[in-house]
Scaffold this motif. Structure first.
Motif, PDB file in Angstrom:
ATOM      1  N   GLY A  10       0.789  -1.220   0.000  1.00 52.84           N
ATOM      2  CA  GLY A  10       0.000   0.000   0.000  1.00 52.84           C
ATOM      3  C   GLY A  10       0.826   1.277   0.000  1.00 52.84           C
ATOM      4  N   ILE A  11       0.159   2.379  -0.317  1.00 51.13           N
ATOM      5  CA  ILE A  11       0.820   3.665  -0.538  1.00 51.13           C
ATOM      6  C   ILE A  11       1.490   4.197   0.737  1.00 51.13           C
ATOM      7  N   HIS A  12       1.018   3.749   1.912  1.00 47.49           N
ATOM      8  CA  HIS A  12       1.590   4.257   3.164  1.00 47.49           C
ATOM      9  C   HIS A  12       2.651   3.317   3.770  1.00 47.49           C
ATOM     10  N   ALA A  13       2.997   2.268   3.064  1.00 45.77           N
ATOM     11  CA  ALA A  13       3.897   1.259   3.633  1.00 45.77           C
ATOM     12  C   ALA A  13       5.335   1.770   3.734  1.00 45.77           C
ATOM     13  N   TRP A  31       8.567   7.582 -10.520  1.00 41.85           N
ATOM     14  CA  TRP A  31       7.117   7.715 -10.388  1.00 41.85           C
ATOM     15  C   TRP A  31       6.616   6.623  -9.447  1.00 41.85           C
ATOM     16  N   VAL A  32       5.619   6.961  -8.648  1.00 40.50           N
ATOM     17  CA  VAL A  32       5.032   5.992  -7.723  1.00 40.50           C
ATOM     18  C   VAL A  32       3.542   5.848  -8.022  1.00 40.50           C
ATOM     19  N   VAL A  33       3.117   4.616  -8.278  1.00 41.24           N
ATOM     20  CA  VAL A  33       1.687   4.294  -8.412  1.00 41.24           C
ATOM     21  C   VAL A  33       1.472   3.026  -7.590  1.00 41.24           C
ATOM     22  N   ALA A  34       0.812   3.165  -6.459  1.00 42.27           N
ATOM     23  CA  ALA A  34       0.696   2.051  -5.506  1.00 42.27           C
ATOM     24  C   ALA A  34      -0.746   1.920  -5.011  1.00 42.27           C
ATOM     25  N   PRO A  35      -1.101   0.748  -4.495  1.00 44.39           N
ATOM     26  CA  PRO A  35      -2.479   0.544  -4.000  1.00 44.39           C
ATOM     27  C   PRO A  35      -2.811   1.455  -2.811  1.00 44.39           C
ATOM     28  N   GLU A  36      -4.079   1.870  -2.769  1.00 47.40           N
ATOM     29  CA  GLU A  36      -4.554   2.673  -1.633  1.00 47.40           C
ATOM     30  C   GLU A  36      -4.452   1.897  -0.327  1.00 47.40           C
ATOM     31  N   THR A  37      -4.715   0.584  -0.404  1.00 47.33           N
ATOM     32  CA  THR A  37      -4.714  -0.257   0.790  1.00 47.33           C
ATOM     33  C   THR A  37      -3.874  -1.505   0.537  1.00 47.33           C
ATOM     34  N   PRO A  51     -15.167  -0.258 -10.349  1.00 47.48           N
ATOM     35  CA  PRO A  51     -14.331   0.793 -10.931  1.00 47.48           C
ATOM     36  C   PRO A  51     -13.045   0.995 -10.140  1.00 47.48           C
ATOM     37  N   LEU A  52     -12.041   1.497 -10.829  1.00 51.30           N
ATOM     38  CA  LEU A  52     -10.784   1.863 -10.185  1.00 51.30           C
ATOM     39  C   LEU A  52     -10.758   3.372  -9.972  1.00 51.30           C
ATOM     40  N   ARG A  53     -10.314   3.806  -8.817  1.00 50.11           N
ATOM     41  CA  ARG A  53     -10.167   5.234  -8.526  1.00 50.11           C
ATOM     42  C   ARG A  53      -8.689   5.569  -8.457  1.00 50.11           C
ATOM     43  N   LEU A  54      -8.324   6.634  -9.145  1.00 48.81           N
ATOM     44  CA  LEU A  54      -6.939   7.104  -9.158  1.00 48.81           C
ATOM     45  C   LEU A  54      -6.853   8.402  -8.377  1.00 48.81           C
ATOM     46  N   ARG A  55      -5.963   8.463  -7.382  1.00 58.24           N
ATOM     47  CA  ARG A  55      -5.812   9.664  -6.556  1.00 58.24           C
ATOM     48  C   ARG A  55      -4.384  10.187  -6.685  1.00 58.24           C
ATOM     49  N   GLU A  56      -4.261  11.436  -7.157  1.00 64.84           N
ATOM     50  CA  GLU A  56      -2.931  12.039  -7.246  1.00 64.84           C
ATOM     51  C   GLU A  56      -2.597  12.658  -5.896  1.00 64.84           C
ATOM     52  N   ILE A  57      -1.556  12.180  -5.275  1.00 62.33           N
ATOM     53  CA  ILE A  57      -1.162  12.647  -3.946  1.00 62.33           C
ATOM     54  C   ILE A  57      -0.247  13.855  -4.065  1.00 62.33           C
ATOM     55  N   GLU A  58       0.679  13.748  -4.962  1.00 67.83           N
ATOM     56  CA  GLU A  58       1.591  14.848  -5.279  1.00 67.83           C
ATOM     57  C   GLU A  58       2.184  14.545  -6.639  1.00 67.83           C
ATOM     58  N   LYS A  59       3.052  15.412  -7.113  1.00 65.09           N
ATOM     59  CA  LYS A  59       3.636  15.222  -8.441  1.00 65.09           C
ATOM     60  C   LYS A  59       4.338  13.862  -8.513  1.00 65.09           C
ATOM     61  N   ARG A  60       3.976  13.067  -9.503  1.00 70.01           N
ATOM     62  CA  ARG A  60       4.562  11.745  -9.768  1.00 70.01           C
ATOM     63  C   ARG A  60       4.273  10.734  -8.666  1.00 70.01           C
ATOM     64  N   ARG A  61       3.217  10.940  -7.901  1.00 69.74           N
ATOM     65  CA  ARG A  61       2.879  10.006  -6.816  1.00 69.74           C
ATOM     66  C   ARG A  61       1.362   9.804  -6.774  1.00 69.74           C
ATOM     67  N   PHE A  62       0.919   8.559  -7.003  1.00 68.38           N
ATOM     68  CA  PHE A  62      -0.503   8.270  -7.145  1.00 68.38           C
ATOM     69  C   PHE A  62      -0.876   7.026  -6.331  1.00 68.38           C
ATOM     70  N   ALA A  63      -2.150   6.989  -5.925  1.00 67.88           N
ATOM     71  CA  ALA A  63      -2.709   5.808  -5.263  1.00 67.88           C
ATOM     72  C   ALA A  63      -3.891   5.312  -6.083  1.00 67.88           C
ATOM     73  N   VAL A  64      -4.039   3.993  -6.131  1.00 66.20           N
ATOM     74  CA  VAL A  64      -5.099   3.355  -6.923  1.00 66.20           C
ATOM     75  C   VAL A  64      -5.890   2.420  -6.017  1.00 66.20           C
ATOM     76  N   THR A  65      -7.203   2.436  -6.156  1.00 65.02           N
ATOM     77  CA  THR A  65      -8.037   1.513  -5.372  1.00 65.02           C
ATOM     78  C   THR A  65      -8.053   0.142  -6.041  1.00 65.02           C
ATOM     79  N   GLY A  66      -6.916  -0.481  -6.132  1.00 68.79           N
ATOM     80  CA  GLY A  66      -6.845  -1.778  -6.804  1.00 68.79           C
ATOM     81  C   GLY A  66      -5.615  -2.547  -6.386  1.00 68.79           C
ATOM     82  N   THR A  67      -5.292  -3.542  -7.173  1.00 72.35           N
ATOM     83  CA  THR A  67      -4.196  -4.458  -6.894  1.00 72.35           C
ATOM     84  C   THR A  67      -2.884  -3.916  -7.482  1.00 72.35           C
ATOM     85  N   PRO A  68      -1.765  -4.544  -7.153  1.00 66.39           N
ATOM     86  CA  PRO A  68      -0.509  -4.132  -7.799  1.00 66.39           C
ATOM     87  C   PRO A  68      -0.573  -4.230  -9.325  1.00 66.39           C
TER      88      PRO A  68
END
Length: 258
Positions: A10-13, A31-37, A51-68
């Motif tokens: 997950g994105i907070h690991a 670039w970082v694209v990692a699962p929300e959980t 559906p998949l949700r994409l959340r931009e946390i900051e430049k080049r760093r994203f969280a996705v509500t899905g799997t790796p």
């Protein structure tokens, strides 16, 4: 080198921070694209029914509500589609991914998906002690990872192969070497299904693994990690067992339909 970092914790690991440090030691284009959980044990699964949700946390760093796997697909098909990554790093996983673990691992699946998309990909995992609560030595991978990955990338490997790196439970200076080794075989008796009772008196079950140290043969990932060595195992996307395939073809030939 343009590096995509993902994981299954997950994105907070904390392991993701370690992976970013490794990536930034190799390139400024990370670039970082990692699962929300946490998606541990997700293996190479795709999210197809929601559906998949994409959340931009900051430049080049994203969280996705899905799997790796979703994350790597999202990165390559959307976030980075105009300039895709040249290397995928998945991890650093909290705990090793060796032997039979590779078929369950979401960390390895992140590298599998990169490999399937034709991008050189590496899964990274950090072993830690047999005792629960043991501190994870993230500094081992942070120090040992960059020069090792640089060497692997310089050497290169076939398109349908990914690298699986496991770092031993050791301080960076205690690492005894690097083994290029095969996937080992765990004692499956270590798998455990525990029955518990919830607050309403209803039973539920929890799958886990007992941390039992075995005696693996030399040349395997398990043996390397037990001896404080880094294990590097090339993994193939094609799961065909060709020796058995040839033997069955010789014995059965082309069978007629029933």
């Amino acid at each position: 080198m343009r590096i995509l970092v993902t994981n299954d914790d997950g994105i907070h690991a904390p392991g993701l921070i370690a992976a970013e440090k490794i990536a930034r030691a190799l390139s400024d284009d990370v670039w970082v694209v990692a699962p929300e959980t946490e998606q541990s044990g997700a293996s190479h699964s795709l999210t197809l029914t929601m559906p998949l949700r994409l959340r931009e946390i900051e430049k080049r760093r994203f969280a996705v509500t899905g799997t790796p796997t979703d994350c790597v697909m999202m990165a390559c098909a959307h976030v980075m589609k105009d300039n895709p990554p040249t290397l995928v790093l998945s991890g650093v996983n909290r705990g090793s991914n060796m032997a039979d673990d590779v078929t369950y691992s979401g960390t390895i699946a992140g590298a599998m998906e990169g490999c399937a998309l034709g991008i050189p990909s590496i899964a990274m995992s950090q072993s830690y002690g047999l005792i629960e609560g043991t501190e994870v030595r993230w500094d081992c991978g942070e120090v040992q990872g960059p020069p090792l990955i640089r060497k692997l990338v310089d050497i290169g490997w076939p398109d349908d192969v990914l690298m699986n790196i496991n770092f031993p439970d050791a301080a960076p200076g205690e690492v005894k070497g690097i083994d290029i080794c095969s996937q080992g075989k765990r004692d499956l008796q270590t798998a455990a299904l525990e029955r518990r009772i919830d607050a309403r008196g209803n039973p539920y079950f929890w799958i886990g693994f007992k941390r039992v140290r075995s005696n693996p043969p030399e040349g395997t990932d398990l043996h390397a990690i037990y001896n404080k060595r880094i294990a590097v195992t090339p993994l193939h996307l094609n799961l065909t067992e060709f020796a058995v395939l040839e033997k069955m073809k010789q014995k059965l030939g082309k069978l007629p339909p029933a």
